[in-house]
Design a protein around this motif. Structure first.
Motif, PDB file in Angstrom:
ATOM      1  N   ILE A   1     -98.129 -29.767  57.611  1.00  0.00           N
ATOM      2  CA  ILE A   1     -99.457 -29.404  58.105  1.00  0.00           C
ATOM      3  C   ILE A   1     -99.995 -28.192  57.348  1.00  0.00           C
ATOM      4  CG2 ILE A   1    -100.678 -28.400  60.085  1.00  0.00           C
ATOM      5  CD1 ILE A   1    -100.306 -31.306  60.490  1.00  0.00           C
ATOM      6  N   ILE A   2     -99.186 -27.148  57.226  1.00  0.00           N
ATOM      7  CA  ILE A   2     -99.639 -25.907  56.589  1.00  0.00           C
ATOM      8  C   ILE A   2     -99.970 -26.128  55.121  1.00  0.00           C
ATOM      9  CG2 ILE A   2     -98.945 -23.553  55.994  1.00  0.00           C
ATOM     10  CD1 ILE A   2     -99.655 -24.130  58.977  1.00  0.00           C
TER      11      ILE A   2
ATOM     12  N   ASN B   1    -103.831 -25.646  53.814  1.00  0.00           N
ATOM     13  CA  ASN B   1    -103.867 -24.357  53.100  1.00  0.00           C
ATOM     14  C   ASN B   1    -103.661 -23.156  54.017  1.00  0.00           C
ATOM     15  OD1 ASN B   1    -104.438 -25.595  50.544  1.00  0.00           O
ATOM     16  ND2 ASN B   1    -106.554 -25.872  51.230  1.00  0.00           N
ATOM     17  N   GLY B   2    -102.637 -23.225  54.843  1.00  0.00           N
ATOM     18  CA  GLY B   2    -102.299 -22.111  55.715  1.00  0.00           C
ATOM     19  C   GLY B   2    -102.775 -22.269  57.136  1.00  0.00           C
TER      20      GLY B   2
ATOM     21  N   CYS C   1     -99.104 -31.819  68.137  1.00  0.00           N
ATOM     22  CA  CYS C   1     -99.747 -30.519  68.367  1.00  0.00           C
ATOM     23  C   CYS C   1     -98.985 -29.415  67.628  1.00  0.00           C
ATOM     24  CB  CYS C   1     -99.775 -30.182  69.853  1.00  0.00           C
ATOM     25  SG  CYS C   1    -100.852 -31.240  70.819  1.00  0.00           S
ATOM     26  N   PRO C   2     -99.597 -28.755  66.653  1.00  0.00           N
ATOM     27  CA  PRO C   2     -98.911 -27.682  65.933  1.00  0.00           C
ATOM     28  C   PRO C   2     -98.455 -26.534  66.832  1.00  0.00           C
ATOM     29  CG  PRO C   2    -100.775 -28.436  64.665  1.00  0.00           C
ATOM     30  CD  PRO C   2    -100.867 -29.124  65.991  1.00  0.00           C
TER      31      PRO C   2
ATOM     32  N   PHE D   1    -104.615 -30.689  66.751  1.00  0.00           N
ATOM     33  CA  PHE D   1    -103.649 -31.789  66.728  1.00  0.00           C
ATOM     34  C   PHE D   1    -103.872 -32.573  65.439  1.00  0.00           C
ATOM     35  CE2 PHE D   1    -107.075 -32.858  69.761  1.00  0.00           C
ATOM     36  CZ  PHE D   1    -107.727 -33.862  69.086  1.00  0.00           C
ATOM     37  N   TYR D   2    -102.820 -33.224  65.007  1.00  0.00           N
ATOM     38  CA  TYR D   2    -102.888 -33.947  63.743  1.00  0.00           C
ATOM     39  C   TYR D   2    -101.637 -34.810  63.613  1.00  0.00           C
ATOM     40  CZ  TYR D   2    -103.993 -34.940  58.899  1.00  0.00           C
ATOM     41  OH  TYR D   2    -104.325 -35.580  57.733  1.00  0.00           O
TER      42      TYR D   2
END
Length: 778
Positions: free
Chosen positions: A286-287, A291-292, A263-264, A297-298
């Motif tokens: 992730i960012i 692209n920002g 979870c970011p 979740f990932y």
């Protein structure tokens, strides 16, 4: 070019030359009033079929588009990777708040740019296409806090605050509990505290604030403090809302990729409190990938592999992607264990939804998986998705119920799970409470209703597909976590992968093509029945229709027309022979004479049968049918022997068990597989056991239907059938008998068709026939 109008592969290209006389030979004749009259030769009988030119043009357009759609889907499947998901403004805001480790400037300035670029016209952030006030409020408040933290973009801040003030009253709607965002009671109060600390005026009244914080305190009070720090639990998804956190212990629960439960937002909060480099590396990856932006979740690799396969199977287009589906399931199987599955392979955690979906799909595709993985979700006779969840999920119970349908004998855990999930779904349907806390689909009530009304053992593939084409929402379906999200495929112009309009378009085109094929095949088999004068033996046009419908709903692939028609014609002739015996004043004598003539000189019977007696005409039709299905003398003798066995054991009440075996053998001989059985490393005992199960199940369910008993109210007989169905599922799905997979599934298809007829009322069958074969897919 003219013959391409029908595209009707009645027989395989490898069929022997003597069988070519049975093939459709279309010729385009004159045109009248916008229609083309096609003269079709079938078994030396000319049939006139009117085909509307516009329908033909539309069909050709679909044929042109279909390969491209298939290629697009195939390309997406081969590029799944870690999964694709929409960006969460809420999680992006938490990332945007993070300061550089060595200064006071933003660590991720691209996240701030994303926030500014994605504010909606009403001043809010969130899912633009679906308005859920919780989603808009939590996303908007988080983004406003992120901008205020850096004292930038005051206009965008004010627009966001205006939205919050104007929509605060909506949070008091009691119906929101049906679609409660995950952890909302914990996370939203935390955001309000942060807003107050920053001097933001959200203009909410004191009573409303007290209510929000009271709900938070009430939920936290039920959670033992050590539970947060000792193991991977769902509490970590809402870590940014927790109080009194022991960060040294929390960092021991990081996932291998450095995240907190993938979870970011939770990971960003942990980074702010600890400065941990592994958390920073996860967020940086992730960012850069998004692209920002940051998803809720990932990665979601296991979730995407599983749900995509499920959608392809239910939409009826899985046969186009056999190699891709195998790769998907091989990937999932690498992570399967008795501990279950989660949406991502990086988190040492599991939930019942992913575990049940994985279990069912892996078992249906021949993988050896144990239901022990589901036992950990059982407590006090009930099954849960996450421990200590406040309300149970409808879709989780639905996934569990579907998984229990493919149980093997002795799997008591699945039996308990089936009883619980069936009752849970039944109660929710009766109370008209069919909203789910994880998903907002087009027609969840329809999906649940079909599962309850049509258990797997009675559900035929093409019926399920026809219903699901109306239930599947494509890209309009929305998923629920801490915010609303969608399954997005970034590289293909924001197409949705699991909930994908191209999947739906391809499935509709494929099903429409199937319906055209069915109408042509049905037209031919009706003409054959009429030419053979089978109505004289009690075979009605409706019974011909039902026989073909059962075959086509089970074996629907275009290149398997020979098997499909072999099944249908065998069923029709079996009914004619049964009717002939029932009408006889001396059935036993009639059967003995019939068997004697059947095993006589078949060639002479074929030539002279049409001019003989009523019985001779029936024998002529049967002999011709055997010759039609057979490839050589051996297969002809085998099929003739199967008919003989069926006739010898025939009784007016108990003829269905061996009739089922007759259908199996007809399909296998048509396919050419029956002649290859001696070439297989075949366990004859296991083949005989399959035959025994098939005969026994079909005999019992037909006897039950004749007695007027439903499949749900037959006591001991029902329990016996259920046990035998589980054993049949084990024999077919486990695949350790040396019998090839298509042959094993022929047994299953035939048994399920018998169970379907016994399970459904005549009105339901008529409705399914209409929808599957004649009602256009819109």
């Amino acid at each position: 070019m003219q013959t391409s109008l029908l595209h009707f592969p009645l027989l395989r290209p490898t069929a022997k030359q003597w069988r070519q006389k049975f093939m459709y030979q279309p010729q385009v004749g004159d045109r009248r009033h916008g229609c083309t009259i096609i003269f079709v030769t079938y078994n030396n009988i000319s049939l006139n079929i009117n085909i509307n030119i516009q329908d033909v043009i539309s069909q050709k357009d679909e044929k042109k588009k279909m390969p491209q759609m298939i290629n697009d889907i195939r390309s997406m499947m081969r590029s799944i990777g870690d999964g694709e998901i929409s960006i969460s403004a809420y999680d992006t805001a938490w990332v945007a708040i993070v300061k550089k480790m060595d200064g006071d400037s933003p660590q991720f300035p691209s996240s701030i740019r994303w926030i500014i670029q994605n504010q909606l016209s009403d001043g809010s952030w969130g899912d633009e296409a679906f308005f859920l006030v919780q989603d808009r409020m939590i996303n908007t408040l988080a983004c406003v806090i992120a901008l205020k933290s850096w004292n930038i973009h005051e206009d965008e801040q004010e627009k966001g605050l205006s939205f919050i003030r104007e929509n605060w009253w909506r949070l008091e709607d009691e119906e929101l509990d049906d679609w409660m965002l995950g952890g909302f009671e914990i996370i939203f109060p935390r955001l309000l505290e942060m807003a107050v600390d920053l001097g933001l005026d959200v203009h909410c009244d004191e009573y409303a604030l007290r209510d929000v914080f009271a709900k938070r305190d009430q939920k936290l009070a039920r959670i033992p403090k050590d539970l947060l720090h000792n193991a991977h639990t769902s509490l970590l998804f809402s870590l940014e809302g927790m109080q009194d956190v022991d960060w040294k212990r929390i960092l021991k629960l990081r996932c291998p990729d450095g995240s907190i439960m993938s979870c970011p937002a939770s990971t960003a909060y942990a980074l702010m409190q600890t400065g941990d480099n592994k958390c920073l590396e996860f967020l940086d990856g992730i960012i850069k990938k998004f692209n920002g932006g940051a998803p809720t979740f990932y990665p979601i690799d296991l979730f995407e592999h599983l749900w995509l396969v499920d959608r392809l199977v239910r939409l009826g287009i899985s046969t186009y992607f056999t190699s891709e589906i195998k790769e998907c399931l091989e990937y999932v199987y690498r992570y399967w264990s008795d501990k279950g599955l989660f949406c991502t392979s990086d988190v040492p955690f599991s939930d019942i939804d992913d575990t049940a979906m994985g279990f069912r799909l892996l078992r249906l595709h021949g993988y050896h998986v144990s239901p022990r993985a589901l036992k950990q979700f059982e407590m006090d006779g009930e099954f849960f998705c996450f421990a200590r969840e406040s309300n149970k999920s409808l879709t989780c119970a639905y996934s569990l119920y579907r998984a229990c349908q493919v149980a093997f004998p002795g799997e008591d855990d699945l039996q308990r799970a089936e009883i619980f999930s069936h009752q849970f779904l039944h109660d929710r349907r009766d109370s008209h409470n069919l909203k789910d806390k994880w998903l907002i689909p087009k027609d969840l009530s329809g999906e649940v209703g079909y599962a309850l009304d049509m258990p797997w053992k009675a559900s035929l593939p093409r019926i399920e597909t026809r219903m699901y084409l109306e239930q599947y929402g494509g890209s309009n379906d929305v998923w629920i976590a801490k915010v609303l999200y969608r399954q997005v495929f970034q590289r293909y112009h924001m197409m949705y992968l699991i909930n994908n309009d191209i999947l739906l378009q391809a499935a509709k085109a494929d099903f429409s093509s199937f319906q055209r094929m069915c109408r042509l095949e049905l037209h031919g088999i009706k003409k054959w029945s009429k030419w053979k004068n089978l109505e004289m033996y009690g075979v009605s046009p409706k019974s011909v229709l039902q026989a073909y419908f059962l075959a086509a709903s089970s074996i629907f692939e275009p290149n398997r027309a020979t098997e499909r028609l072999g099944w249908a014609r065998t069923a029709v002739l079996a009914e004619a022979v049964s009717s002939h015996f029932r009408r006889s004043t001396s059935p036993d004598t009639t059967r003995e004479g019939f068997v004697s003539k059947l095993t006589g000189d078949r060639c002479n019977n074929i030539e002279s049968g049409a001019k003989g007696s009523t019985e001779s005409s029936l024998l002529h039709a049967l002999h011709e049918h055997i010759s039609f299905l057979s490839f050589d003398d051996a297969s002809s003798d085998n099929l003739c022997e199967s008919w003989k066995q069926w006739i010898v054991t025939w009784t007016s009440r108990d003829c269905q068990g061996n009739a089922a075996l007759l259908l199996v053998r007809a399909v296998e001989i048509c396919s050419g597989r029956h002649g290859c059985l001696t070439d297989q490393k075949l366990d004859l005992y296991k083949y005989s056991w399959l035959e025994h199960l098939t005969s026994s199940i079909c005999r019992k369910v037909c006897a039950r239907a004749q007695d007027g008993q439903s499949t749900e109210n037959a006591g001991d007989s029902n329990r016996q059938v259920d046990l035998q169905m589980k054993e049949l599922a084990r024999c077919v799905l486990k695949g350790d008998s040396g019998i090839n997979e298509p042959t094993r599934h022929t047994f299953l298809h035939v048994v399920k068709s018998f169970y379907y007829v016994a399970h459904c009322s005549p009105e339901t069958v008529d409705s399914h026939i209409s929808k599957v074969m004649f009602e256009d897919v819109i």
